[in-house]
Scaffold this motif. Structure first.
Motif, PDB file in Angstrom:
ATOM      1  N   TYR A   5      13.512  -1.733 -27.254  1.00 25.32           N
ATOM      2  CA  TYR A   5      13.231  -0.975 -26.038  1.00 25.32           C
ATOM      3  C   TYR A   5      11.788  -1.215 -25.605  1.00 25.32           C
ATOM      4  O   TYR A   5      10.876  -1.246 -26.426  1.00 25.32           O
ATOM      5  CB  TYR A   5      13.467   0.518 -26.268  1.00 25.32           C
ATOM      6  N   THR A   6      11.608  -1.404 -24.298  1.00 28.84           N
ATOM      7  CA  THR A   6      10.284  -1.633 -23.742  1.00 28.84           C
ATOM      8  C   THR A   6       9.609  -0.298 -23.431  1.00 28.84           C
ATOM      9  O   THR A   6      10.229   0.762 -23.558  1.00 28.84           O
ATOM     10  CB  THR A   6      10.379  -2.480 -22.465  1.00 28.84           C
ATOM     11  N   ASN A   7       8.337  -0.367 -22.998  1.00 22.83           N
ATOM     12  CA  ASN A   7       7.614   0.881 -22.736  1.00 22.83           C
ATOM     13  C   ASN A   7       8.093   1.601 -21.476  1.00 22.83           C
ATOM     14  O   ASN A   7       7.701   2.735 -21.223  1.00 22.83           O
ATOM     15  CB  ASN A   7       6.109   0.623 -22.659  1.00 22.83           C
ATOM     16  N   ASP A   8       8.948   0.943 -20.666  1.00 23.88           N
ATOM     17  CA  ASP A   8       9.563   1.631 -19.531  1.00 23.88           C
ATOM     18  C   ASP A   8      11.015   2.026 -19.846  1.00 23.88           C
ATOM     19  O   ASP A   8      11.826   2.236 -18.955  1.00 23.88           O
ATOM     20  CB  ASP A   8       9.497   0.775 -18.263  1.00 23.88           C
ATOM     21  N   ASN A   9      11.316   2.096 -21.164  1.00 23.56           N
ATOM     22  CA  ASN A   9      12.592   2.608 -21.665  1.00 23.56           C
ATOM     23  C   ASN A   9      13.791   1.766 -21.232  1.00 23.56           C
ATOM     24  O   ASN A   9      14.875   2.301 -20.979  1.00 23.56           O
ATOM     25  CB  ASN A   9      12.795   4.069 -21.245  1.00 23.56           C
ATOM     26  N   GLN A  10      13.602   0.454 -21.159  1.00 22.62           N
ATOM     27  CA  GLN A  10      14.694  -0.461 -20.850  1.00 22.62           C
ATOM     28  C   GLN A  10      15.145  -1.153 -22.134  1.00 22.62           C
ATOM     29  O   GLN A  10      14.318  -1.613 -22.935  1.00 22.62           O
ATOM     30  CB  GLN A  10      14.251  -1.510 -19.833  1.00 22.62           C
ATOM     31  N   LYS A  31       5.318  -2.195 -26.555  1.00 19.28           N
ATOM     32  CA  LYS A  31       4.010  -2.236 -25.901  1.00 19.28           C
ATOM     33  C   LYS A  31       4.054  -2.921 -24.533  1.00 19.28           C
ATOM     34  O   LYS A  31       3.047  -2.965 -23.840  1.00 19.28           O
ATOM     35  CB  LYS A  31       3.007  -2.978 -26.792  1.00 19.28           C
ATOM     36  N   TYR A  32       5.212  -3.448 -24.148  1.00 17.39           N
ATOM     37  CA  TYR A  32       5.276  -4.257 -22.928  1.00 17.39           C
ATOM     38  C   TYR A  32       6.290  -3.702 -21.940  1.00 17.39           C
ATOM     39  O   TYR A  32       7.253  -3.032 -22.316  1.00 17.39           O
ATOM     40  CB  TYR A  32       5.631  -5.708 -23.272  1.00 17.39           C
ATOM     41  N   ASN A  33       6.044  -4.024 -20.670  1.00 21.06           N
ATOM     42  CA  ASN A  33       6.935  -3.614 -19.593  1.00 21.06           C
ATOM     43  C   ASN A  33       8.019  -4.666 -19.391  1.00 21.06           C
ATOM     44  O   ASN A  33       7.769  -5.865 -19.542  1.00 21.06           O
ATOM     45  CB  ASN A  33       6.125  -3.434 -18.301  1.00 21.06           C
ATOM     46  N   THR A  34       9.203  -4.222 -19.050  1.00 29.62           N
ATOM     47  CA  THR A  34      10.334  -5.142 -18.932  1.00 29.62           C
ATOM     48  C   THR A  34      10.086  -6.238 -17.904  1.00 29.62           C
ATOM     49  O   THR A  34      10.467  -7.393 -18.109  1.00 29.62           O
ATOM     50  CB  THR A  34      11.610  -4.370 -18.546  1.00 29.62           C
ATOM     51  N   THR A  48       7.439  -7.700 -17.164  1.00 25.69           N
ATOM     52  CA  THR A  48       6.422  -8.685 -17.564  1.00 25.69           C
ATOM     53  C   THR A  48       6.798  -9.440 -18.838  1.00 25.69           C
ATOM     54  O   THR A  48       6.006 -10.245 -19.326  1.00 25.69           O
ATOM     55  CB  THR A  48       5.072  -7.985 -17.781  1.00 25.69           C
TER      56      THR A  48
END
Length: 303
Positions: free
Chosen positions: A91-96, A146-149, A151
């Motif tokens: 899971y990414t930091n934007d919950n994806q 730690k990363y956004n989906t 990016t």
């Protein structure tokens, strides 16, 4: 029916042969069971009756001996191995949620062989992969969090480097395993997110196209401005040249008239001379009356 008479000597010889064969067979089994070979890609350890470890240091490449039936040999691959983990959900930091595939290239040094064989999990080389799995999964989850989906694709190299560092530290600290490399071999988005990415890419492409169109129009306008300025400058230069030419011509005519006037003042007969120089030889055409008289004498001749 004929019975062969009993021969004690022959029976004794046959029994001795059987005993020799049995002894030889037992010897072969004992010799075979007491020798084992460790290949260059592995190291080994020994246990007494399947329990107590009797090896102080790992056994390396070559021929080794053990007590038949009483000692068990456990082998562990120490050459480079590839551990592949596919379809891991992170899971990414934007919950994806993203599904990834990871390959870990590792090697077990000699200092860690006995630890992995007898102190981690069950004795022997039976659950090494399942021992490594929790560490690899945990460090991968930690890296992606730690990363956004949006990016992930652009920062794939950075994410891989982070995972390699975390997995290497974890496996070295917990099990003494040396990690050679970690590869992020696959990133799989959910269908809904892939659609949103396609829409975002299309919108970005449309925006770039619109910017290019504006830039093209701006360029064309600048070109027209430059062309108009050049044409205006050329017209100014042309007009200036024409004016300068007219001034020069007028100045020349004025100077010529001045010269002629001065000549007339100084020499009155110069008028007839000037007219004769420009006469084409034809008499003036008149209607009615007498023909005009044309004085053809040169200046200075007597009348």
């Amino acid at each position: 029916m004929t019975f062969k008479p009993f021969e004690p000597g022959n029976h004794a010889v046959g029994g001795k042969t059987v005993r020799v064969m049995v002894i030889a067979l037992i010897a072969i089994v004992l010799i075979t069971g007491s020798i084992f070979v460790v290949s260059p890609s592995e190291m080994a350890g020994e246990r007494w009756m399947g329990g107590t470890v009797v090896t102080a240091t790992p056994l390396g490449t070559g021929v080794h001996f053990k007590v038949p039936f009483l000692e068990t040999v456990d082998r562990l691959q120490t050459s480079r191995s590839v551990y592949t983990l596919g379809g891991l959900d992170v899971y990414t930091n934007d919950n994806q949620k993203v599904s990834i595939d990871i390959s870990v290239i590792y090697q077990i040094p000699s200092r860690s062989v006995l630890n992995l064989l007898y102190k981690v999990g069950r004795a022997g080389n039976v659950d090494i992969d399942s021992t490594l799995l929790p560490v690899v999964r945990d460090r991968a989850l930690e890296a992606f969090a730690k990363y956004n989906t949006l990016t992930i694709s652009d920062q794939r190299g950075q994410i891989t480097a982070q995972m390699k560092k975390s997995i290497s530290n974890g496996l070295e600290t917990l099990f003494g395993v040396d990690v050679i490399d970690v590869q992020l071999t696959g990133i799989h988005y959910s269908p809904g997110f892939e659609h949103s990415i396609e829409e975002a890419v299309k919108a970005k492409a449309d925006a770039v196209q619109a910017q290019n169109a504006v830039a093209q129009k701006r360029f064309e306008g600048e070109q027209k401005t430059v062309t108009a300025a050049a044409e205006a400058q050329a017209a100014v230069e042309t007009a200036k040249g024409r004016a300068d030419s007219l001034l020069l011509e007028a100045d020349a005519q004025a100077k010529a008239a001045l010269i002629v006037g001065n000549a007339i003042k100084e020499h009155p007969d110069y008028v007839r001379y000037y007219g004769l120089q420009r006469w084409n030889g034809s008499l003036p055409q008149v209607t009615g009356g007498s023909m005009p008289m044309v004085d053809l004498r040169m200046p200075g001749e007597n009348k």
